[in-house]
Scaffold this motif. Structure first.
Motif, PDB file in Angstrom:
ATOM      1  N   ARG A  68       9.412   4.416   3.054  1.00 65.29           N
ATOM      2  CA  ARG A  68       8.032   4.026   2.763  1.00 65.29           C
ATOM      3  C   ARG A  68       7.856   3.761   1.274  1.00 65.29           C
ATOM      4  N   ALA A  69       6.875   2.924   0.936  1.00 65.08           N
ATOM      5  CA  ALA A  69       6.549   2.668  -0.466  1.00 65.08           C
ATOM      6  C   ALA A  69       5.970   3.940  -1.071  1.00 65.08           C
ATOM      7  N   ALA A  70       6.546   4.371  -2.198  1.00 65.95           N
ATOM      8  CA  ALA A  70       6.076   5.605  -2.836  1.00 65.95           C
ATOM      9  C   ALA A  70       4.651   5.453  -3.355  1.00 65.95           C
ATOM     10  N   THR A  71       4.297   4.257  -3.795  1.00 61.20           N
ATOM     11  CA  THR A  71       2.952   3.976  -4.303  1.00 61.20           C
ATOM     12  C   THR A  71       2.539   2.587  -3.833  1.00 61.20           C
ATOM     13  N   GLY A  72       1.276   2.284  -3.996  1.00 57.89           N
ATOM     14  CA  GLY A  72       0.829   0.924  -3.764  1.00 57.89           C
ATOM     15  C   GLY A  72       1.111   0.066  -4.987  1.00 57.89           C
ATOM     16  N   ALA A  73       0.934  -1.230  -4.852  1.00 59.52           N
ATOM     17  CA  ALA A  73       1.133  -2.158  -5.966  1.00 59.52           C
ATOM     18  C   ALA A  73       0.086  -3.253  -5.880  1.00 59.52           C
ATOM     19  N   SER A  74      -0.538  -3.519  -7.002  1.00 62.84           N
ATOM     20  CA  SER A  74      -1.492  -4.625  -7.063  1.00 62.84           C
ATOM     21  C   SER A  74      -1.337  -5.338  -8.392  1.00 62.84           C
ATOM     22  N   LEU A  75      -1.638  -6.600  -8.424  1.00 60.59           N
ATOM     23  CA  LEU A  75      -1.544  -7.376  -9.648  1.00 60.59           C
ATOM     24  C   LEU A  75      -2.487  -8.567  -9.559  1.00 60.59           C
ATOM     25  N   VAL A 106      15.535   5.932  -1.499  1.00 56.42           N
ATOM     26  CA  VAL A 106      16.571   5.205  -0.763  1.00 56.42           C
ATOM     27  C   VAL A 106      16.518   3.705  -1.050  1.00 56.42           C
ATOM     28  N   GLY A 107      15.957   3.334  -2.201  1.00 54.93           N
ATOM     29  CA  GLY A 107      15.915   1.919  -2.571  1.00 54.93           C
ATOM     30  C   GLY A 107      14.646   1.592  -3.320  1.00 54.93           C
ATOM     31  N   THR A 108      14.358   0.303  -3.433  1.00 54.54           N
ATOM     32  CA  THR A 108      13.175  -0.163  -4.155  1.00 54.54           C
ATOM     33  C   THR A 108      12.550  -1.350  -3.432  1.00 54.54           C
ATOM     34  N   ALA A 109      11.267  -1.536  -3.712  1.00 56.11           N
ATOM     35  CA  ALA A 109      10.578  -2.767  -3.322  1.00 56.11           C
ATOM     36  C   ALA A 109      10.159  -3.439  -4.631  1.00 56.11           C
ATOM     37  N   VAL A 110      10.546  -4.695  -4.817  1.00 59.40           N
ATOM     38  CA  VAL A 110      10.253  -5.426  -6.045  1.00 59.40           C
ATOM     39  C   VAL A 110       9.177  -6.456  -5.748  1.00 59.40           C
ATOM     40  N   THR A 130       0.847  -1.186   0.000  1.00 65.04           N
ATOM     41  CA  THR A 130       0.000   0.000   0.000  1.00 65.04           C
ATOM     42  C   THR A 130       0.884   1.239   0.000  1.00 65.04           C
ATOM     43  N   ALA A 131       0.361   2.322  -0.531  1.00 68.58           N
ATOM     44  CA  ALA A 131       1.130   3.571  -0.538  1.00 68.58           C
ATOM     45  C   ALA A 131       1.467   3.973   0.893  1.00 68.58           C
ATOM     46  N   ASN A 132       2.705   4.424   1.098  1.00 68.15           N
ATOM     47  CA  ASN A 132       3.235   4.871   2.396  1.00 68.15           C
ATOM     48  C   ASN A 132       3.509   3.734   3.379  1.00 68.15           C
ATOM     49  N   GLN A 133       3.419   2.490   2.921  1.00 66.28           N
ATOM     50  CA  GLN A 133       3.726   1.377   3.810  1.00 66.28           C
ATOM     51  C   GLN A 133       5.192   1.422   4.225  1.00 66.28           C
ATOM     52  N   VAL A 134       5.461   1.273   5.522  1.00 67.14           N
ATOM     53  CA  VAL A 134       6.839   1.293   6.025  1.00 67.14           C
ATOM     54  C   VAL A 134       7.511  -0.039   5.706  1.00 67.14           C
ATOM     55  N   LEU A 171      11.333   3.413  -2.887  1.00 68.29           N
ATOM     56  CA  LEU A 171      11.238   3.681  -1.451  1.00 68.29           C
ATOM     57  C   LEU A 171      11.658   5.131  -1.206  1.00 68.29           C
ATOM     58  N   VAL A 172      10.875   5.867  -0.440  1.00 73.20           N
ATOM     59  CA  VAL A 172      11.208   7.261  -0.157  1.00 73.20           C
ATOM     60  C   VAL A 172      11.290   7.477   1.348  1.00 73.20           C
ATOM     61  N   LEU A 173      12.164   8.393   1.735  1.00 67.48           N
ATOM     62  CA  LEU A 173      12.402   8.672   3.152  1.00 67.48           C
ATOM     63  C   LEU A 173      11.329   9.625   3.678  1.00 67.48           C
TER      64      LEU A 173
END
Length: 430
Positions: free
Chosen positions: A350-357, A383-387, A331-335, A399-401
């Protein structure tokens, strides 16, 4: 009278040893003070110029998500395969590598081969084809062979799109030959072009000898047919034709689709096939799943009759559809990571955006968090990525601080030599 002077008393002179001792003490003290000042200066310079300690992320990896397996109702006969556009492999299959007679599914290959050399631009109907007495003769010859036909008139002019409609909707064998003659000079030339097209598209287990499928030597595997259906859907002309229950062509009248499942169970195409011994159907269907649409492509070859295969396909699709589900692992802003600095500041990634598939059946959905070590950073920095991964599907979320990690200042640097020395040592070994 002569005056006599009285000698003046002489001042006592300091002892030479005492003088030397005093001088040594003075210069020693000065040297010590200078050394201390130099050392303090070096320390201060080193402390203020030392690299900032790195804050390592404390990653919070979400747990993988996997649904329970969906039971399927599968045909107990023939050869079949079911896939979905954008999904890995086949969702279900049986005897899918066994070559079977294709019958009129061959006409899809004919249409794609013709369009590969005579494409129809979007919104247009393509070049005109003039029909003559020779085409009428082809019509009667197909009647004599008990083949399916569509009406034709000598002197009529049809567009390529209308001709393909007569080929695919009522499954007119005669139009397969007439279109082949127009496009390549003969049906044999069409078959040669078609086999080259099949090979170029990786359908290596499929082979045709004519344009209509009237010969049982037109063969292919169920696995190849799923891929054929996916390729056909990519052509807007064919996709529109096979989804039509009927069309009205002034020179020919109303042409009705031979696919009786069209419009039921989500089915919107594609082509029937009938031999003296069996019935086939290459089918496509669309389903809304969450905020997406899933396109299913499948085939059943070698059924006893169209009534039998239609019932089996309907039951199979009704069991396949519930296996698709939308998953939202982020979800967006998830830590997803936290940072704590040695000087007492903290921030979270935090996740910059949510992701669904949309996933099929029990395909697991996993999230891999790749958070970077940081020193100083500003709120909003990446500061990174969530894949997010599900099979071959992959979504990358930055990922954003959520807070700024500022310089700790001179006082902290001067009073925390241990942290600075440790960072310097680590920097020296990297």
């Amino acid at each position: 009278m002569t005056e006599t002077s009285t000698p003046t008393s002489a001042k006592p002179q300091p002892d030479a040893k005492v003088y030397r001792r005093r001088r040594i003490i003075v210069f020693t003290t000065l040297a010590v003070l200078l050394g201390l000042l130099t050392t303090a200066g070096v320390y201060t310079s080193n402390a203020l110029g030392a690299p900032i300690p790195t804050a390592a992320p404390q990653v919070e990896d979400p747990a993988p998500i996997a649904a329970a397996a969906q039971p399927l109702v599968l045909p107990g006969f023939g050869a079949y395969a079911v896939g979905a556009v954008g999904f890995d492999g086949l969702l279900a299959a049986g005897n899918d590598q066994t070559p079977m007679a294709l019958a009129s599914i061959t006409k899809v290959i004919t249409a794609l081969t013709v369009l590969s050399e005579h494409p129809i631009p979007a919104g247009e109907t393509g070049p005109d084809i003039a029909y003559t007495d020779a085409d009428v003769d082809i019509y009667w010859d197909m009647i004599a062979q008990n083949g399916s036909v569509a009406p034709v008139e000598a002197g009529a002019t049809l567009s390529l799109k209308e001709s393909l409609e007569a080929l695919l909707i009522p499954s007119g064998n005669n139009y397969g030959i007439s279109i082949s003659n127009w496009a390549f000079g003969s049906e044999a030339a069409l078959a040669e072009k078609a086999n080259a097209w099949l090979a170029a598209n990786g359908l290596v287990n499929t082979h045709v000898v004519d344009s209509s499928g009237i010969s049982d030597d037109n063969v292919g595997t169920a696995a190849d047919m799923v891929r054929l259906g996916e390729i056909a859907l990519e052509d807007p002309t064919i996709a529109a034709i096979v989804a039509s229950k009927s069309v009205e062509i002034p020179e020919l009248g109303t042409l009705t689709n031979s696919n009786k499942l069209l419009g039921t169970h989500g089915i919107d195409g594609m082509k029937t096939g009938t031999t003296d011994d069996a019935a086939n159907l290459l089918f496509t269907a669309d389903y809304a799943v969450g905020s997406s649409t899933v396109t299913v492509v499948g085939v059943l070859l070698g059924g006893e009759s169209h009534a039998v295969i239609d019932e089996a396909i309907a039951a199979m699709l009704d069991s396949v559809v519930p296996g698709f589900h939308e998953v939202a692992p982020l979800t967006a802003n998830q830590v997803l990571a936290e940072y704590d600095t040695p000087w007492g500041e903290s921030a979270r990634a935090r996740a910059a955006t949510g992701a669904s598939l949309v996933v099929w059946n029990d395909t697991p959905v996993d999230v891999e968090v790749n958070a970077d070590p940081i020193t100083l950073a500003v709120r909003g920095d990446e500061v990174g990525t969530a894949v997010v991964r599900a099979g071959s599907k992959e979504i990358i979320v930055p990922l954003v601080l959520d807070a700024t990690l500022a310089d700790p200042g001179a006082w902290w640097r001067l009073t925390n030599p241990g942290a600075l020395d440790e960072q310097s040592a680590q920097s020296g070994t990297e």
